[in-house]
Motif scaffolding. Structure first.
Motif, PDB file in Angstrom:
ATOM      1  N   ILE A 183      -6.895  89.850  -2.605  1.00 30.79           N
ATOM      2  CA  ILE A 183      -6.480  89.600  -3.994  1.00 30.79           C
ATOM      3  C   ILE A 183      -5.717  88.282  -4.070  1.00 30.79           C
ATOM      4  N   ARG A 184      -4.792  88.063  -3.145  1.00 36.69           N
ATOM      5  CA  ARG A 184      -4.035  86.801  -3.141  1.00 36.69           C
ATOM      6  C   ARG A 184      -4.965  85.600  -2.967  1.00 36.69           C
ATOM      7  N   PHE A 185      -5.971  85.741  -2.104  1.00 32.03           N
ATOM      8  CA  PHE A 185      -6.941  84.664  -1.908  1.00 32.03           C
ATOM      9  C   PHE A 185      -7.696  84.376  -3.204  1.00 32.03           C
ATOM     10  N   LEU A 186      -8.173  85.421  -3.874  1.00 31.99           N
ATOM     11  CA  LEU A 186      -8.905  85.240  -5.136  1.00 31.99           C
ATOM     12  C   LEU A 186      -8.012  84.612  -6.198  1.00 31.99           C
ATOM     13  N   ILE A 203     -18.012  89.148  -2.294  1.00 28.43           N
ATOM     14  CA  ILE A 203     -17.132  89.674  -1.267  1.00 28.43           C
ATOM     15  C   ILE A 203     -17.929  90.775  -0.579  1.00 28.43           C
ATOM     16  N   VAL A 204     -17.930  90.782   0.750  1.00 27.18           N
ATOM     17  CA  VAL A 204     -18.707  91.771   1.506  1.00 27.18           C
ATOM     18  C   VAL A 204     -17.761  92.572   2.386  1.00 27.18           C
ATOM     19  N   PHE A 205     -17.810  93.897   2.216  1.00 24.68           N
ATOM     20  CA  PHE A 205     -17.078  94.796   3.102  1.00 24.68           C
ATOM     21  C   PHE A 205     -18.047  95.289   4.159  1.00 24.68           C
ATOM     22  N   ASN A 206     -17.755  95.026   5.413  1.00 26.71           N
ATOM     23  CA  ASN A 206     -18.531  95.544   6.542  1.00 26.71           C
ATOM     24  C   ASN A 206     -17.668  96.594   7.236  1.00 26.71           C
ATOM     25  N   HIS A 207     -18.177  97.820   7.331  1.00 29.89           N
ATOM     26  CA  HIS A 207     -17.433  98.911   7.954  1.00 29.89           C
ATOM     27  C   HIS A 207     -18.248  99.562   9.050  1.00 29.89           C
ATOM     28  N   THR A 224      -8.483  99.769  -4.845  1.00 28.71           N
ATOM     29  CA  THR A 224      -7.425  99.834  -5.848  1.00 28.71           C
ATOM     30  C   THR A 224      -7.909  99.223  -7.158  1.00 28.71           C
ATOM     31  N   SER A 225      -7.316  99.658  -8.252  1.00 30.61           N
ATOM     32  CA  SER A 225      -7.678  99.091  -9.552  1.00 30.61           C
ATOM     33  C   SER A 225      -7.310  97.604  -9.596  1.00 30.61           C
ATOM     34  N   ALA A 226      -6.203  97.230  -8.942  1.00 32.90           N
ATOM     35  CA  ALA A 226      -5.806  95.817  -8.912  1.00 32.90           C
ATOM     36  C   ALA A 226      -6.884  94.972  -8.249  1.00 32.90           C
ATOM     37  N   PHE A 227      -7.452  95.478  -7.138  1.00 34.11           N
ATOM     38  CA  PHE A 227      -8.510  94.731  -6.469  1.00 34.11           C
ATOM     39  C   PHE A 227      -9.716  94.589  -7.391  1.00 34.11           C
ATOM     40  N   LEU A 270     -11.367  91.114  -8.702  1.00 34.39           N
ATOM     41  CA  LEU A 270     -12.753  90.826  -8.354  1.00 34.39           C
ATOM     42  C   LEU A 270     -13.560  90.570  -9.621  1.00 34.39           C
ATOM     43  N   SER A 271     -13.375  91.399 -10.622  1.00 39.60           N
ATOM     44  CA  SER A 271     -14.079  91.232 -11.896  1.00 39.60           C
ATOM     45  C   SER A 271     -13.716  89.901 -12.555  1.00 39.60           C
ATOM     46  N   ALA A 272     -12.425  89.589 -12.579  1.00 39.06           N
ATOM     47  CA  ALA A 272     -11.967  88.339 -13.198  1.00 39.06           C
ATOM     48  C   ALA A 272     -12.502  87.113 -12.462  1.00 39.06           C
TER      49      ALA A 272
END
Length: 133
Positions: A65-68, A87-91, A109-112, A116-118
């Motif tokens: 989030i801070r990076f975005l 953004i890619v999540f690899n798990h 999280t809703s904040a994330f 991401l949407s913004a």
């Protein structure tokens, strides 16, 4: 990947920007830079965060989030120039030992999601099962 391991990657593609200009604007070193054969189209992949536990994943989301937020103006301009990004999540995912066992869970999280949407970035979630030797 080890048990509970993950990475959060940034993938960018652009029709005319160079890898160098993207890296400089974001202050990051790409893991995989390059261009598509026979075109000027650039691709740029960088690992933003990685870790080995679910608790570290939540912390990694905060850092993403801070990076975005820090790169909001650049990303907006980048996308307006017909660039694309995700953004890619690899798990790591482990096979179920018995039917009905949970093998993967992801909590965002809703904040994330708001950031991401913004940002206008896409989201890809990938699960990987390590092959047995």
């Amino acid at each position: 990947m080890l048990r509970d391991s993950f990475t959060i990657d940034l993938i960018l593609r652009h029709p005319s920007r160079s890898v160098r200009s993207i890296a400089k604007a974001l202050s990051v070193k790409p893991q995989i830079p390059g261009s598509y054969r026979g075109t000027r189209r650039t691709y740029f992949i960088v690992v933003l965060q990685n870790g080995k536990s679910p608790a570290k994943f939540q912390f990694a989301l905060s850092k993403t989030i801070r990076f975005l937020r820090k790169n909001k103006k650049f990303l907006k301009k980048f996308l307006a120039e017909k660039g694309s990004g995700e953004i890619v999540f690899n798990h790591a995912i482990f096979p179920q030992t018995e039917q009905g066992d949970k093998c993967f869970e992801l909590s965002l999280t809703s904040a994330f999601c708001e950031h991401l949407s913004a940002s206008g970035m896409g989201l890809k979630i990938q699960g990987w099962v390590k092959k047995s030797s």
